[in-house]
Design a protein around this motif. Structure first.
Motif, PDB file in Angstrom:
ATOM      1  N   UNK A 138       0.870  -1.171   0.000  1.00 39.20           N
ATOM      2  CA  UNK A 138       0.000   0.000   0.000  1.00 39.20           C
ATOM      3  C   UNK A 138       0.903   1.216   0.000  1.00 39.20           C
ATOM      4  N   UNK A 139       0.933   1.915  -1.124  1.00 39.33           N
ATOM      5  CA  UNK A 139       1.920   2.976  -1.308  1.00 39.33           C
ATOM      6  C   UNK A 139       1.228   4.300  -1.595  1.00 39.33           C
ATOM      7  N   UNK A 172       0.311 -10.680   3.824  1.00 44.34           N
ATOM      8  CA  UNK A 172       0.189  -9.409   4.527  1.00 44.34           C
ATOM      9  C   UNK A 172       0.619  -8.262   3.617  1.00 44.34           C
ATOM     10  N   UNK A 173       0.481  -7.035   4.121  1.00 41.01           N
ATOM     11  CA  UNK A 173       0.845  -5.857   3.349  1.00 41.01           C
ATOM     12  C   UNK A 173       2.028  -5.137   3.974  1.00 41.01           C
ATOM     13  N   UNK A 174       2.727  -4.397   3.131  1.00 35.59           N
ATOM     14  CA  UNK A 174       3.761  -3.468   3.583  1.00 35.59           C
ATOM     15  C   UNK A 174       3.287  -2.074   3.193  1.00 35.59           C
ATOM     16  N   UNK A 175       3.230  -1.165   4.141  1.00 35.57           N
ATOM     17  CA  UNK A 175       2.758   0.198   3.887  1.00 35.57           C
ATOM     18  C   UNK A 175       3.940   1.144   3.726  1.00 35.57           C
ATOM     19  N   UNK A 187      10.032  12.651   5.821  1.00 37.16           N
ATOM     20  CA  UNK A 187      10.216  11.316   6.360  1.00 37.16           C
ATOM     21  C   UNK A 187       9.586  10.291   5.427  1.00 37.16           C
ATOM     22  N   UNK A 188      10.314   9.213   5.153  1.00 39.26           N
ATOM     23  CA  UNK A 188       9.782   8.080   4.397  1.00 39.26           C
ATOM     24  C   UNK A 188       9.639   6.905   5.355  1.00 39.26           C
ATOM     25  N   UNK A 189       8.402   6.404   5.508  1.00 41.94           N
ATOM     26  CA  UNK A 189       8.139   5.291   6.417  1.00 41.94           C
ATOM     27  C   UNK A 189       7.892   4.005   5.625  1.00 41.94           C
ATOM     28  N   UNK A 190       8.504   2.921   6.048  1.00 40.55           N
ATOM     29  CA  UNK A 190       8.248   1.598   5.472  1.00 40.55           C
ATOM     30  C   UNK A 190       7.818   0.692   6.626  1.00 40.55           C
ATOM     31  N   UNK A 191       6.534   0.339   6.634  1.00 40.90           N
ATOM     32  CA  UNK A 191       5.945  -0.358   7.776  1.00 40.90           C
ATOM     33  C   UNK A 191       5.475  -1.754   7.371  1.00 40.90           C
ATOM     34  N   UNK A 250       7.254  -3.789  12.242  1.00 38.10           N
ATOM     35  CA  UNK A 250       8.305  -2.778  12.387  1.00 38.10           C
ATOM     36  C   UNK A 250       8.073  -1.640  11.409  1.00 38.10           C
ATOM     37  N   UNK A 251       8.452  -0.446  11.820  1.00 35.83           N
ATOM     38  CA  UNK A 251       8.400   0.720  10.940  1.00 35.83           C
ATOM     39  C   UNK A 251       9.785   1.343  10.864  1.00 35.83           C
TER      40      UNK A 251
END
Length: 266
Positions: A138-139, A172-175, A187-191, A250-251
């Protein structure tokens, strides 16, 4: 010091015979050590050059393997081969960047980069691995433009994404999203929503060869990806931080420097 003979001549008028002999011996030891250091530097550079040449040589059969895998008719077998190919590719990529990291300042190229272009390219590289695990993304739009070294930023994002995929549960998803913090930094978040990281491990996950606990020992890991990402990020003026909780994912966050901060970095 320039060389032993120059220094000795400068001191001739001030030294006693005993002092001259002592100084000569000291300078001879100095020159011997200086020569040894220079030879060691040459040998190290030759080793680095050989290693880089080896990595590039291995890329050729790896590319051929990729083409053969794509022509495999057995879909189940092809997916398994593709996921293993990705893992080999990542290990080779880590070795390449590990070797180049020491000279990143000579190799960098600052340019305007659209964040979306870097992130989407890296996601596509993990397509087969994600299909195998059922991982989706989900980007956000990621339209922001930053000034950085595109290749090294891609490497950093690649390490964090591979980490997110590796430790996510199936289906599952990665946001991936951005925000501006209170100091005006992007800020770039990868959750991810995977197995998470034990609190006691958090201060050490960026250390060289540290693989951690909480089930992570059962997943193949070299402990090098985050270490290299952290070191490369520091050289680009990017701050990496992480928040995590066991069994709650984790984020990882990249904080990019502002324009005036780039001037101090380079």
């Amino acid at each position: 010091m320039s060389n032993a003979s120059d220094l000795l001549s400068l001191e001739d008028v001030h030294l006693s015979p005993f002092q001259k002999r002592s100084m000569k011996q000291i300078l001879e030891v100095y020159e011997e050590k200086d020569s040894f250091i220079n030879k060691s530097k040459i040998q190290l550079q030759e080793h680095v050059d050989d290693l880089l040449a080896w990595v590039h040589e291995v890329k050729t059969p790896l590319t051929a393997m990729k083409l053969m895998i794509e022509q495999t008719n057995d879909e189940k077998l092809r997916k398994r081969l593709e996921s293993e190919w990705v893992r080999i590719h990542l290990l080779l990529d880590q070795q390449l960047h590990h070797t180049r990291l020491a000279t990143i300042e000579k190799d960098n190229r600052l340019e305007k980069v659209i964040l979306r272009d870097v992130v989407y390219k890296e996601i596509r590289e993990f397509r087969s691995w994600c299909l195998e695990k059922g991982i989706g993304f989900q980007v956000e739009e990621l339209e922001q433009e930053i000034t950085t070294d595109k290749k090294w930023l891609a490497f950093i994002v690649r390490q964090i994404l591979s980490n997110a995929i590796k430790y996510s549960h199936e289906n599952e998803e990665v946001h991936i999203y951005t925000e501006i913090n209170e100091t005006g930094h992007l800020l770039l978040h990868i959750k991810d929503f995977g197995i998470g990281i034990n609190e006691e491990d958090l201060p050490r996950i960026f250390q060289k060869s540290y693989t951690g606990t909480v089930g992570r020992e059962s997943v193949q890991s070299t402990g090098m990806g985050l270490y290299l990402a952290k070191n490369a990020a520091q050289k680009l003026g990017i701050l990496i931080s992480v928040k995590s909780q066991v069994n709650n994912g984790s984020t990882f966050t990249l904080q990019f420097p502002q324009q005036n901060e780039y001037q101090k970095t380079w």
